[in-house]
Design a protein around this motif. Sequence first.
Motif, mmCIF file in Angstrom:
data_model
loop_
_atom_site.group_PDB
_atom_site.id
_atom_site.type_symbol
_atom_site.label_atom_id
_atom_site.label_comp_id
_atom_site.label_asym_id
_atom_site.label_seq_id
_atom_site.Cartn_x
_atom_site.Cartn_y
_atom_site.Cartn_z
ATOM 1 N N ALA A 115 84.784 -61.589 39.141
ATOM 2 C CA ALA A 115 84.034 -61.418 40.392
ATOM 3 C C ALA A 115 82.706 -60.706 40.163
ATOM 4 C CB ALA A 115 84.885 -60.645 41.400
ATOM 5 N N ILE A 116 82.721 -59.666 39.330
ATOM 6 C CA ILE A 116 81.482 -58.919 39.067
ATOM 7 C C ILE A 116 80.489 -59.775 38.297
ATOM 8 C CG2 ILE A 116 80.480 -56.907 37.922
ATOM 9 C CD1 ILE A 116 83.147 -55.451 38.429
ATOM 10 N N ILE A 117 80.980 -60.551 37.331
ATOM 11 C CA ILE A 117 80.092 -61.448 36.583
ATOM 12 C C ILE A 117 79.449 -62.454 37.536
ATOM 13 C CG2 ILE A 117 79.999 -63.299 34.861
ATOM 14 C CD1 ILE A 117 82.195 -61.815 33.321
ATOM 15 N N ALA A 118 80.274 -63.059 38.402
ATOM 16 C CA ALA A 118 79.758 -64.031 39.362
ATOM 17 C C ALA A 118 78.754 -63.391 40.312
ATOM 18 C CB ALA A 118 80.920 -64.645 40.153
ATOM 19 N N LEU A 119 79.038 -62.164 40.761
ATOM 20 C CA LEU A 119 78.134 -61.460 41.678
ATOM 21 C C LEU A 119 76.798 -61.163 41.015
ATOM 22 C CD1 LEU A 119 77.719 -60.020 44.406
ATOM 23 C CD2 LEU A 119 78.645 -57.946 43.345
ATOM 24 N N LEU A 120 76.830 -60.645 39.785
ATOM 25 C CA LEU A 120 75.593 -60.326 39.078
ATOM 26 C C LEU A 120 74.753 -61.577 38.846
ATOM 27 C CD1 LEU A 120 76.847 -57.706 36.445
ATOM 28 C CD2 LEU A 120 75.361 -57.281 38.396
ATOM 29 N N PRO A 122 78.589 -78.681 29.917
ATOM 30 C CA PRO A 122 79.278 -78.678 31.219
ATOM 31 C C PRO A 122 78.702 -77.636 32.186
ATOM 32 C CG PRO A 122 80.870 -78.720 29.423
ATOM 33 C CD PRO A 122 79.539 -78.457 28.807
ATOM 34 N N PHE A 123 78.323 -76.479 31.667
ATOM 35 C CA PHE A 123 77.787 -75.419 32.520
ATOM 36 C C PHE A 123 76.365 -75.756 32.982
ATOM 37 C CE2 PHE A 123 80.385 -73.429 29.047
ATOM 38 C CZ PHE A 123 81.566 -73.430 29.772
ATOM 39 N N TYR A 124 75.612 -76.425 32.127
ATOM 40 C CA TYR A 124 74.274 -76.883 32.521
ATOM 41 C C TYR A 124 74.383 -77.895 33.658
ATOM 42 C CZ TYR A 124 69.864 -79.456 32.337
ATOM 43 O OH TYR A 124 68.685 -80.078 32.682
ATOM 44 N N LEU A 125 75.334 -78.808 33.527
ATOM 45 C CA LEU A 125 75.522 -79.831 34.562
ATOM 46 C C LEU A 125 75.984 -79.214 35.884
ATOM 47 C CD1 LEU A 125 77.170 -82.681 32.436
ATOM 48 C CD2 LEU A 125 74.781 -82.485 33.191
ATOM 49 N N LEU A 126 76.636 -78.048 35.785
ATOM 50 C CA LEU A 126 77.041 -77.329 36.996
ATOM 51 C C LEU A 126 75.898 -76.478 37.554
ATOM 52 C CD1 LEU A 126 80.631 -76.175 35.934
ATOM 53 C CD2 LEU A 126 80.058 -77.860 37.694
ATOM 54 N N GLY A 127 74.791 -76.430 36.822
ATOM 55 C CA GLY A 127 73.608 -75.744 37.322
ATOM 56 C C GLY A 127 73.384 -74.350 36.802
ATOM 57 N N ASN A 128 74.237 -73.873 35.871
ATOM 58 C CA ASN A 128 74.090 -72.500 35.387
ATOM 59 C C ASN A 128 74.733 -72.360 34.014
ATOM 60 O OD1 ASN A 128 73.932 -69.737 34.974
ATOM 61 N ND2 ASN A 128 75.422 -69.212 36.553
ATOM 62 N N VAL A 129 73.911 -72.303 32.966
ATOM 63 C CA VAL A 129 74.474 -72.158 31.618
ATOM 64 C C VAL A 129 75.157 -70.802 31.455
ATOM 65 C CG1 VAL A 129 72.857 -73.759 30.512
ATOM 66 C CG2 VAL A 129 72.266 -71.320 30.691
ATOM 67 N N GLY A 130 74.834 -69.845 32.331
ATOM 68 C CA GLY A 130 75.477 -68.534 32.286
ATOM 69 C C GLY A 130 76.965 -68.582 32.587
ATOM 70 N N LEU A 131 77.443 -69.713 33.117
ATOM 71 C CA LEU A 131 78.878 -69.863 33.361
ATOM 72 C C LEU A 131 79.665 -69.864 32.054
ATOM 73 C CD1 LEU A 131 78.846 -72.579 36.187
ATOM 74 C CD2 LEU A 131 79.321 -70.135 36.433
ATOM 75 N N GLY A 132 78.963 -70.024 30.938
ATOM 76 C CA GLY A 132 79.625 -69.924 29.644
ATOM 77 C C GLY A 132 80.269 -68.557 29.459
ATOM 78 N N MET A 133 79.663 -67.524 30.038
ATOM 79 C CA MET A 133 80.243 -66.184 29.989
ATOM 80 C C MET A 133 81.570 -66.140 30.740
ATOM 81 S SD MET A 133 80.084 -62.887 29.160
ATOM 82 C CE MET A 133 78.434 -62.259 28.860
ATOM 83 N N VAL A 191 85.248 -65.316 28.975
ATOM 84 C CA VAL A 191 86.091 -64.160 29.288
ATOM 85 C C VAL A 191 87.454 -64.614 29.806
ATOM 86 C CG1 VAL A 191 84.159 -62.590 29.685
ATOM 87 C CG2 VAL A 191 85.142 -63.823 31.624
ATOM 88 N N ILE A 192 87.506 -65.763 30.482
ATOM 89 C CA ILE A 192 88.803 -66.289 30.917
ATOM 90 C C ILE A 192 89.642 -66.679 29.707
ATOM 91 C CG2 ILE A 192 89.934 -68.210 32.109
ATOM 92 C CD1 ILE A 192 87.621 -68.087 34.156
ATOM 93 N N ILE A 193 89.006 -67.300 28.712
ATOM 94 C CA ILE A 193 89.698 -67.606 27.456
ATOM 95 C C ILE A 193 90.192 -66.317 26.807
ATOM 96 C CG2 ILE A 193 89.407 -68.499 25.110
ATOM 97 C CD1 ILE A 193 89.591 -70.680 27.209
ATOM 98 N N LEU A 194 89.375 -65.274 26.860
ATOM 99 C CA LEU A 194 89.758 -63.968 26.310
ATOM 100 C C LEU A 194 90.981 -63.409 27.038
ATOM 101 C CD1 LEU A 194 89.168 -61.442 24.513
ATOM 102 C CD2 LEU A 194 87.714 -60.623 26.396
ATOM 103 N N PHE A 195 91.012 -63.506 28.365
ATOM 104 C CA PHE A 195 92.151 -63.007 29.145
ATOM 105 C C PHE A 195 93.450 -63.667 28.683
ATOM 106 C CE2 PHE A 195 89.078 -62.655 33.001
ATOM 107 C CZ PHE A 195 88.491 -61.531 32.444
ATOM 108 N N SER A 225 72.997 -63.248 28.664
ATOM 109 C CA SER A 225 72.930 -63.452 27.217
ATOM 110 C C SER A 225 74.198 -64.143 26.727
ATOM 111 C CB SER A 225 72.751 -62.113 26.510
ATOM 112 O OG SER A 225 72.874 -62.266 25.117
ATOM 113 N N ASP A 226 74.025 -65.050 25.801
ATOM 114 C CA ASP A 226 75.167 -65.762 25.231
ATOM 115 C C ASP A 226 75.700 -65.081 23.980
ATOM 116 O OD1 ASP A 226 72.641 -66.584 23.913
ATOM 117 O OD2 ASP A 226 73.956 -67.807 22.687
#
Length: 383
Positions: free
Chosen positions: A71-76, A129-140, A144-148, A182-183
């Motif tokens: 949620a915080i990542i998405a908010l930022l 895939p994240f570029y096509l969704l409009g935000n390469v920052g979604l890679g973060m 982190v979900i993979i990390l969880f 940042s990636d």
Amino acid sequence: MDKIQKGLFFFINGLFVAKYSLRLGYNPFITVGLYAACAIVVMSVVLKSNHRPENKAIKIAYLFACISIVAIIALLQSRIDPLQLQVDRWSAIHNFLQNLFQGIYPYAAKTHLGGYGSPFPAWQFFHIPFYLLGNVGLGMLFSVIILFIFLIRYFRFYRPALSFLILLIISPAFWYEVAVRSDLIYNFILCLVAIGWIHKQKYSIQKQAYGLGILCGLFLSTRFAVIIPFAVFLLPDFFTASPKQKIIFGLCAAGTFVLTFLPFICWDLNALLFFKYSPFVLQTRQGSVWEVILLIALTLLLSSRWKGNLKLCCSCIAVILVVFVAQTFVHRMINEHFAYNLFSPAYDISYFTMALPFVLFAIIDKPGFQFSNQQRVHPNKES
């Protein structure tokens, strides 16, 4: 090594606290001291709690921590305009892919700050895939979900997994990387996940030379710095493998790496290899031959010491990554006669965040960490 890793945790995060407290007009010694005091208390509580029995509340707390981080990542990312950022790692990926889909040579793309992108092809393709969704920052978010998932699968307990996330949450260096899209840090989070997964499954070059070679080739095609964690982790296995499996592994890794560049070799070989801002130039322009020799020697030395203990392996990786960045900075400072200080734009301290995932894992992963059968909590089953 525990004290070293805790020291690295405070060193990396302290750098960010000091740098940005200075920019905000606060006394860096006071802010770093306050941060260190609070972080020491939290770390002490977290590490002591790892030895307590599992319960349903810990699972709920872990899920809450996961949801909070997402949620915080998405908010930022929704509140910070990326075009106003003075960090262009995100646009190095976005503009590369924008050129790619427009049929323009991708490595000619400039970032929003006028620079050129250095990530290798596999890392760029990872973000499609994240570029096509409009935000390469979604890679973060994805990483982190993979990390969880990895933390639960690796530890098989919620307490150490939760402890890892708590230390991540109190790391200003991590939130800086999130804020500037940042990636870099999640590239190394995925390295940690891959290394942990290989270790957990007991894969080896002797038995899985093809698969491990391809995997290493793909990671190598993100940025050259990933050589360090994979070298420390795989060198002991590589030295004990048969000559045939060594050759297979090496050819698969090199072949996969070259294959990811094949479209760009066919597209414009001169621009890829001889352009002064090509990704190869950008990723190798720092440092000297002597620094490379020191790095190789340190890698060979420490890779022989972890002996199957992943905690110690991550400790060695973290130390080498920090030494790698520090020696590069010191070399530049000497050459430039200390014209700029460490917190000037001339030095990007975010490179130290490459070590942070391994530092956290080394702090949390305790050898012999066990509970009784009654206390064990399977990720998919509550006790």
